[in-house]
Design an enzyme around this catalytic site. Structure first.
Site, PDB file in Angstrom:
ATOM      1  CE  LYS A 154     -31.290   1.160 -33.217  1.00 31.17           C
ATOM      2  NZ  LYS A 154     -31.072   2.053 -32.366  1.00 31.17           N
ATOM      3  CB  CYS A 188     -62.698 -14.992 -10.746  1.00 33.41           C
ATOM      4  SG  CYS A 188     -63.678 -16.061 -10.952  1.00 33.41           S
ATOM      5  CG  ASP A 214      -1.525  -0.955   0.820  1.00 32.95           C
ATOM      6  OD1 ASP A 214      -2.937  -1.244   2.137  1.00 32.95           O
ATOM      7  OD2 ASP A 214      -1.766  -1.742  -0.210  1.00 32.95           O
ATOM      8  CG  LEU A 258     -22.146   1.566 -34.014  1.00 35.91           C
ATOM      9  CD1 LEU A 258     -22.915  -0.077 -33.988  1.00 35.91           C
ATOM     10  CD2 LEU A 258     -21.292   1.598 -34.189  1.00 35.91           C
ATOM     11  CE  LYS A 284     -27.077  -0.378 -32.341  1.00 37.41           C
ATOM     12  NZ  LYS A 284     -27.443  -0.489 -31.134  1.00 37.41           N
ATOM     13  CB  CYS A 306     -69.049 -16.149 -13.596  1.00 39.20           C
ATOM     14  SG  CYS A 306     -67.344 -15.863 -11.776  1.00 39.20           S
TER      15      CYS A 306
END
Ligand code: IVH
Length: 714
Positions: A331, A454, A52, A102, A135, A439
């Site tokens: 894209k 339910c 250190d 990019l 890509k 129902c």
């Protein structure tokens, strides 16, 4: 690893004030290298190489020279490097070569502009060669190899500095731990991602374990890689495509394509759809071909990347501030669109779950017209997550709102966002029903469950129809001529109310009464007869299909298989789950001891099978069937019992699924990637990184014929 002295040049011990600018720059370069290496040794390898005190002295000297020559401070100055782990828990890593993003092209004209500007820059008329490749929609990762050994893996971060995820990267099967015949220093870059199948399975496991699920494969991959506990990463099915590089001590090739091939030869997985093309027409043709395959690739991609093929030209073109001039991302059309929310309907599922569905003013999202989208559950509509924390900044969703619809690949469209500035004056917060719209039974939310259900059970017609649809689905009874549409029709007419009724249909409306069925719309004598034949054929059915077909919450196809294998016969299965008490007793212990059966699933299974009305309905069904035994694996004397086996490469004599089933039947565990835990690798032709990794780890590797010999199937 390289010698610090070599990497950092000659040591210069003069006082900073005595240094010439040239000498100062050289000394700063040396200190950056020495300190960088000390950092890596300390933080990455947990193996400090200097004390250190020495470290501090070097840092102080570096700072003193920087103070004397502020203009010479390096971009990768050790002064800016954080010594201790940052708050996020990951050590920061400064990229030696920046990780760039990019530029984007959104249509054909943008691509033509790109090609034109590249040629203009190079002063070239003739068409240029480019690579075109998918890509990948994941997260980028840089892998540093020194002397062929993986020494550091870092996320992109802000491009200059990322997070040290070395331990995690080492758990990814596609990432080799060592390379043979690689340049002394090689930084391989690419994308970490998760396949759709692995993503679905992970989310199912997470839900089963009561843990958070991920919104999409990209988030799942990012969340899995950035785990402080690498054990967790190891359990997540991450993959990696290599497509670029950072620092290299010797060039990989002369062309982009050559470099990609070299990376493949070094043991990396590269994308098989990568193509070489010349000029704009060919680039666009590859784009369309890749786009056409998008939905069937099994992983998310969001465009196509074109790169100038000649690396010499790439070098001449260089970079703008954050993007290369020699590449662009084309894209795919936006998978987001804004539209009006016309209504919110509630659909009742087979287990009683009330699912809110957005009815939308139709809108094109990524080339598909969308008029319905999921709203997940009542918390999602209210703008909070399961823990009560705000989502979308706490904005709720109201009928009449303008909402953003999101669609990725094959995934069900979702409502992602809401535009408060366009909210109509009278819009009121949505009140989620507390009774079943079908129902009228009470719909309740169990503590910890995001979903309201339910409580009508078998009396709820919506649940009954959904249960029937599930019952006839492919992995369940798979009755030819009896699909979702026919089930709805028969249920609507009261001909089939529960699964058992399918098997009494012929007695009730069959031969003597064939007119009854053949006179119905959509049915003739032939199709009616075929239907009865198909039903008859399924009267004899294996236990795993029966268990799955019951449609018990949390018991999916895989779990049904495990249960069937464990109990073998319906009688044994039924006796065990009838006798079991949730949370205790020998039957319970036996049930949850099955690898792959968790507490939540077991509790759901036991409660359903012991619920009176439901059980009576199941008993009526079983009385109609002949349930065949699923043989327990005969692992006695099996050469692979208890072993972990990995299959890779092309298998020629069996499909992957068959190979797995067979190995499991012999008591082996089949894993997807090679690790120290692997006992055996079965490698077919084209085996890549897994075979390499197995060789490095000294794991026994055999070919397909060897496998058949081993299991005595020859
Ligand atoms: S090349 C200097 N190729 O897209 C260029 N990137 O928007 C380095 N990406 O950060 C990138 N697939 O995470 C390249 N086949 C591909 C890619 C790809 C996905 C990601 C990458 C990059 C981002 C840029």
């Amino acid at each position: 690893m390289t010698e610090a002295g070599v990497a950092g040049g000659q040591k210069d011990e003069r006082d900073p004030s005595e240094l010439t600018p040239e000498a100062a720059a050289a000394e700063l370069e040396r200190l950056a290298a020495v300190l960088g290496r000390a950092n890596a040794a300390y933080h990455t390898h947990d193996a400090p190489e200097i004390s250190d005190a020495e470290y501090d002295a070097l840092k102080r000297r570096n700072a003193a020279i920087e103070a004397a020559f502020p203009d010479l401070k390096r971009a990768d100055s050790p002064t800016d490097q954080v010594g201790a782990a940052p708050a996020s828990g990951f050590q920061k890593v400064r990229h030696r070569v920046r990780m760039l993003s990019l530029g984007n092209a959104f249509d054909d004209a943008d691509v033509a502009d790109f090609d034109r500007s590249v040629r203009r820059y190079l002063g070239r008329e003739a068409a240029l060669g480019y690579t075109a490749e998918p890509k990948i929609d994941g997260l980028s990762l840089s892998l540093r190899y020194e002397g062929g050994a993986l020494v550091e893996a870092a996320t992109r971060g802000d491009g200059a500095e990322g997070e040290n995820v070395t331990r995690n990267a080492r758990t990814i099967g596609d990432i080799p731990g060592t390379l043979r015949d690689a340049p002394e220093v090689l930084e391989v870059r690419g994308e970490v991602y998760m396949s759709h199948a692995d993503f679905e399975a992970l989310n199912a496991r997470q839900a089963e374990a009561g843990q958070k699920t991920f919104a999409n494969p990209r988030n799942a991959a990012a969340g899995s890689l950035r785990q402080l506990d690498a054990e967790i990463t190891a359990a997540r099915p991450l993959r990696f495509f290599a497509y670029a590089w950072g620092e290299v001590s010797a060039p990989l090739a002369e062309t982009q394509m050559g470099a990609i091939e070299r990376l493949g030869a070094l043991g990396f997985v590269t994308n098989p759809l990568t193509r070489l093309c010349e000029g704009i027409e060919e680039m666009l043709a590859v784009y369309r071909a890749i786009e056409a395959q998008r939905a069937t690739l099994g992983y998310d991609i969001d465009g196509v990347v074109y790169k100038v093929n000649d690396l010499g030209l790439q070098g001449r073109l260089g970079f703008r501030s954050t993007t290369p001039r020699w590449a662009i991302a084309h894209k795919f059309p936006a998978e987001l669109a804004w539209t009006r929310l016309e209504a919110i309907d509630i659909q009742v599922g087979r287990t009683g779950a009330l699912s809110p569905v957005a009815r939308l003013q139709p809108v094109t999202v990524g080339g598909v017209v969308v008029s319905n989208a999921t709203l997940h559950n009542e918390d999602y509509i209210a703008g909070r997550d399961a823990t009560g924390a705000p989502i979308r900044d706490g904005k709720d969703i109201r009928v009449g709102d303008w909402v953003q619809v999101y669609r990725a690949g094959d995934v069900i469209p979702k409502v992602a966002d809401v535009d408060l500035s366009r909210r109509p004056g009278g819009a009121v917060p949505y009140v989620f029903p507390e009774t079943c719209p079908d129902c009228g039974s009470e719909a309740v939310r169990e503590p910890g469950d995001a979903v309201r259900r339910c409580t009508g059970g078998l009396i709820c017609p919506a649940q009954a129809v959904e249960k029937l649809k599930h019952f006839v689905s492919r992995a369940a009874f798979d009755i030819e001529g009896l699909g979702a549409k026919q089930v709805e029709q028969f249920h609507g007419d009261g001909w089939i109310r529960e699964p058992a009724d399918i098997f009494t249909l012929e007695a009730r409306y069959g031969p003597g009464n064939l007119t009854e069925l053949k006179n119905r719309e959509g049915w003739g004598a032939k199709s009616a007869e075929n239907l009865f034949d198909a039903i008859e054929e399924r009267r004899t059915i294996p236990l795993n299909r029966v268990i799955f077909a019951l449609g018990i919450r949390h018991v999916g196809e895989a779990a049904a298989g495990l249960l069937a294998q464990h109990y073998g016969t319906w009688k044994a299965f039924e006796a065990a789950v009838t006798a079991a008490e949730v949370g205790r007793g020998p039957e319970w212990e036996d049930l949850i001891a099955i690898d792959g059966v968790g507490q939540v699933m077991a509790a759901s299974l036991v409660t359903s099978m012991q619920q009176e009305a439901e059980r009576a309905s199941i008993d009526r069904l079983i009385a109609e069937l002949e349930v065949t035994e699923v043989r327990r694996p005969d692992t006695e004397g099996s050469p692979v019992a208890g072993k972990t086996v990995v299959f890779t490469g092309t298998l020629e004599r069996m499909t992957r699924a068959e190979a797995k089933a067979r190995a499991e039947a012999l008591g082996a565990k089949v894993a997807g990637s090679v690790s120290a835990k692997t006992d055996l690798l079965v490698a077919g032709p084209g085996a890549g990184s897994k075979a390499k990794k197995a060789a490095e780890l000294g794991i026994e590797t055999i070919d397909e014929d060897g496998w058949f010999r081993l299991i005595g199937a020859e």
